[in-house]
Write an enzyme that holds these catalytic residues in place. Structure first.
Site, PDB file in Angstrom:
ATOM      1  N   SER A  84      22.974  29.215 -24.451  1.00  0.00           N
ATOM      2  CA  SER A  84      22.608  30.054 -23.312  1.00  0.00           C
ATOM      3  C   SER A  84      21.587  31.091 -23.754  1.00  0.00           C
ATOM      4  O   SER A  84      21.628  31.562 -24.894  1.00  0.00           O
ATOM      5  CB  SER A  84      23.838  30.761 -22.747  1.00  0.00           C
ATOM      6  OG  SER A  84      23.471  31.657 -21.714  1.00  0.00           O
ATOM      7  N   ASN A 129      21.312  33.697 -21.685  1.00  0.00           N
ATOM      8  CA  ASN A 129      21.833  34.831 -20.925  1.00  0.00           C
ATOM      9  C   ASN A 129      22.637  35.709 -21.877  1.00  0.00           C
ATOM     10  O   ASN A 129      23.712  35.314 -22.346  1.00  0.00           O
ATOM     11  CB  ASN A 129      22.710  34.304 -19.778  1.00  0.00           C
ATOM     12  CG  ASN A 129      23.294  35.405 -18.914  1.00  0.00           C
ATOM     13  OD1 ASN A 129      23.771  36.422 -19.418  1.00  0.00           O
ATOM     14  ND2 ASN A 129      23.268  35.205 -17.609  1.00  0.00           N
ATOM     15  N   ALA A 130      22.116  36.887 -22.187  1.00  0.00           N
ATOM     16  CA  ALA A 130      22.750  37.760 -23.183  1.00  0.00           C
ATOM     17  C   ALA A 130      24.181  38.132 -22.793  1.00  0.00           C
ATOM     18  O   ALA A 130      25.065  38.250 -23.643  1.00  0.00           O
ATOM     19  CB  ALA A 130      21.912  39.022 -23.384  1.00  0.00           C
ATOM     20  N   GLU A 156      16.104  21.845 -18.035  1.00  0.00           N
ATOM     21  CA  GLU A 156      16.165  21.915 -16.586  1.00  0.00           C
ATOM     22  C   GLU A 156      17.564  21.495 -16.138  1.00  0.00           C
ATOM     23  O   GLU A 156      18.083  20.458 -16.576  1.00  0.00           O
ATOM     24  CB  GLU A 156      15.121  20.990 -15.956  1.00  0.00           C
ATOM     25  CG  GLU A 156      15.045  21.098 -14.444  1.00  0.00           C
ATOM     26  CD  GLU A 156      13.979  20.207 -13.848  1.00  0.00           C
ATOM     27  OE1 GLU A 156      13.898  20.156 -12.602  1.00  0.00           O
ATOM     28  OE2 GLU A 156      13.244  19.555 -14.604  1.00  0.00           O
ATOM     29  N   ASP A 160      28.206  26.717 -17.590  1.00  0.00           N
ATOM     30  CA  ASP A 160      27.494  26.754 -16.314  1.00  0.00           C
ATOM     31  C   ASP A 160      28.454  27.358 -15.318  1.00  0.00           C
ATOM     32  O   ASP A 160      29.592  26.893 -15.182  1.00  0.00           O
ATOM     33  CB  ASP A 160      27.037  25.372 -15.856  1.00  0.00           C
ATOM     34  CG  ASP A 160      25.977  25.487 -14.758  1.00  0.00           C
ATOM     35  OD1 ASP A 160      24.938  26.117 -15.014  1.00  0.00           O
ATOM     36  OD2 ASP A 160      26.194  24.973 -13.651  1.00  0.00           O
ATOM     37  N   SER A 161      28.027  28.417 -14.686  1.00  0.00           N
ATOM     38  CA  SER A 161      28.939  29.139 -13.815  1.00  0.00           C
ATOM     39  C   SER A 161      28.185  29.664 -12.611  1.00  0.00           C
ATOM     40  O   SER A 161      26.952  29.726 -12.597  1.00  0.00           O
ATOM     41  CB  SER A 161      29.600  30.299 -14.571  1.00  0.00           C
ATOM     42  OG  SER A 161      28.633  31.130 -15.167  1.00  0.00           O
ATOM     43  N   GLY A 187      25.273  39.686 -13.788  1.00  0.00           N
ATOM     44  CA  GLY A 187      25.189  38.762 -12.653  1.00  0.00           C
ATOM     45  C   GLY A 187      25.718  39.388 -11.376  1.00  0.00           C
ATOM     46  O   GLY A 187      25.319  40.484 -10.986  1.00  0.00           O
ATOM     47  N   TYR A 188      26.644  38.701 -10.722  1.00  0.00           N
ATOM     48  CA  TYR A 188      27.203  39.135  -9.437  1.00  0.00           C
ATOM     49  C   TYR A 188      28.481  39.951  -9.602  1.00  0.00           C
ATOM     50  O   TYR A 188      29.168  40.234  -8.612  1.00  0.00           O
ATOM     51  CB  TYR A 188      27.512  37.904  -8.567  1.00  0.00           C
ATOM     52  CG  TYR A 188      26.296  37.082  -8.204  1.00  0.00           C
ATOM     53  CD1 TYR A 188      25.555  37.361  -7.058  1.00  0.00           C
ATOM     54  CD2 TYR A 188      25.889  36.014  -8.996  1.00  0.00           C
ATOM     55  CE1 TYR A 188      24.448  36.599  -6.713  1.00  0.00           C
ATOM     56  CE2 TYR A 188      24.779  35.246  -8.668  1.00  0.00           C
ATOM     57  CZ  TYR A 188      24.065  35.543  -7.530  1.00  0.00           C
ATOM     58  OH  TYR A 188      22.955  34.788  -7.191  1.00  0.00           O
ATOM     59  N   LYS A 199      38.553  42.067 -18.006  1.00  0.00           N
ATOM     60  CA  LYS A 199      37.878  40.932 -17.380  1.00  0.00           C
ATOM     61  C   LYS A 199      38.050  39.676 -18.232  1.00  0.00           C
ATOM     62  O   LYS A 199      38.325  38.590 -17.712  1.00  0.00           O
ATOM     63  CB  LYS A 199      36.395  41.233 -17.168  1.00  0.00           C
ATOM     64  CG  LYS A 199      35.648  40.069 -16.509  1.00  0.00           C
ATOM     65  CD  LYS A 199      34.144  40.271 -16.510  1.00  0.00           C
ATOM     66  CE  LYS A 199      33.454  38.985 -16.055  1.00  0.00           C
ATOM     67  NZ  LYS A 199      31.996  39.038 -16.174  1.00  0.00           N
TER      68      LYS A 199
END
EC number: 3.6.1.66
Length: 209
Positions: free
Chosen positions: A23, A25-26, A55, A84-85, A169-170, A191
């Site tokens: 990934s 994404n840090a 991709e 993948d989330s 993220g969200y 979390k």
């Protein structure tokens, strides 16, 4: 898992040592590294190895996780773990779902992505529900092409405006069921104990470590 002939295969165990986190994404790398800490695994980020981001052409979270893990394992010669989330919003028919990262655009602006989600929900009218869930698929691949995959989930509701600066993220707009704070307000250790990623990781640990 089963082989191409439908025969049951034994789950492959992961030995202590280096593991590529496939990934860029840090936030994800940080969370996965924290979860791996107790198991003698040395996490290495794909970014630190200059591995490309494939991709994401899969039609499920597990398919995307597997293709990322398999590429990283092949290019690095090491076992690789990919995640993948995404956030699935009931009122939006499950969107952004597989496209959760893409809703944040090229600049990965999740403030913009959260606004887009909220605008979509409010456009459905006052009766639109705020139910949502996060899904996380984890795929562990070896350089020989073997792969194991696991999926976790956490349910909750959307809150607005976003709350808290923890997470990524969200997280700031998602309040898990049974709690009165968002993931963005939650202590990272709390979390890690109950998130969708933690749920998938528990299944992975039970099977392969």
């Amino acid at each position: 898992m089963t082989d191409q002939f439908g025969q049951e295969q034994a789950i492959r165990k992961l030995a202590p040592g280096k593991l590529v986190i496939a990934s860029h994404n840090a936030g994800k790398v940080r969370e996965i590294a924290a979860l791996l800490g107790p198991y003698g695994i040395e996490p290495i980020s794909a970014a630190s190895l200059d591995l490309p981001e494939p991709e994401e052409t899969g039609t499920t979270f597990i398919a995307n996780a597997e293709l990322k893990a398999l590429q990283a394992a092949d290019l690095s010669g090491l076992p690789a773990l990919a995640d993948d989330s995404g956030l699935c919003v009931e009122a939006l028919g499950g969107d952004p779902g597989l496209f959760s990262a893409r809703w944040a655009g090229e600049t990965k602006d999740f403030t913009l992505a959260m606004q887009k989600v909220w605008d979509g929900v409010t456009a459905k009218g006052p009766d639109a529900g705020h139910d949502a869930h996060f899904i996380c698929a984890l795929a562990l691949a070896w350089p020989d092409g073997h792969v194991e995959a696991f999926e976790g989930r956490v349910d909750g509701t959307l809150v607005w405006p976003p709350r808290g600066a923890n997470g990524f993220g969200y997280d700031a707009m998602f309040q898990p069921l049974g709690f009165d704070i968002s993931f963005g307000e939650m202590d990272p250790d709390a979390k890690h104990a109950m998130s969708h990623r933690a749920d998938a990781f528990r299944k992975l640990v039970a099977a392969v470590i």
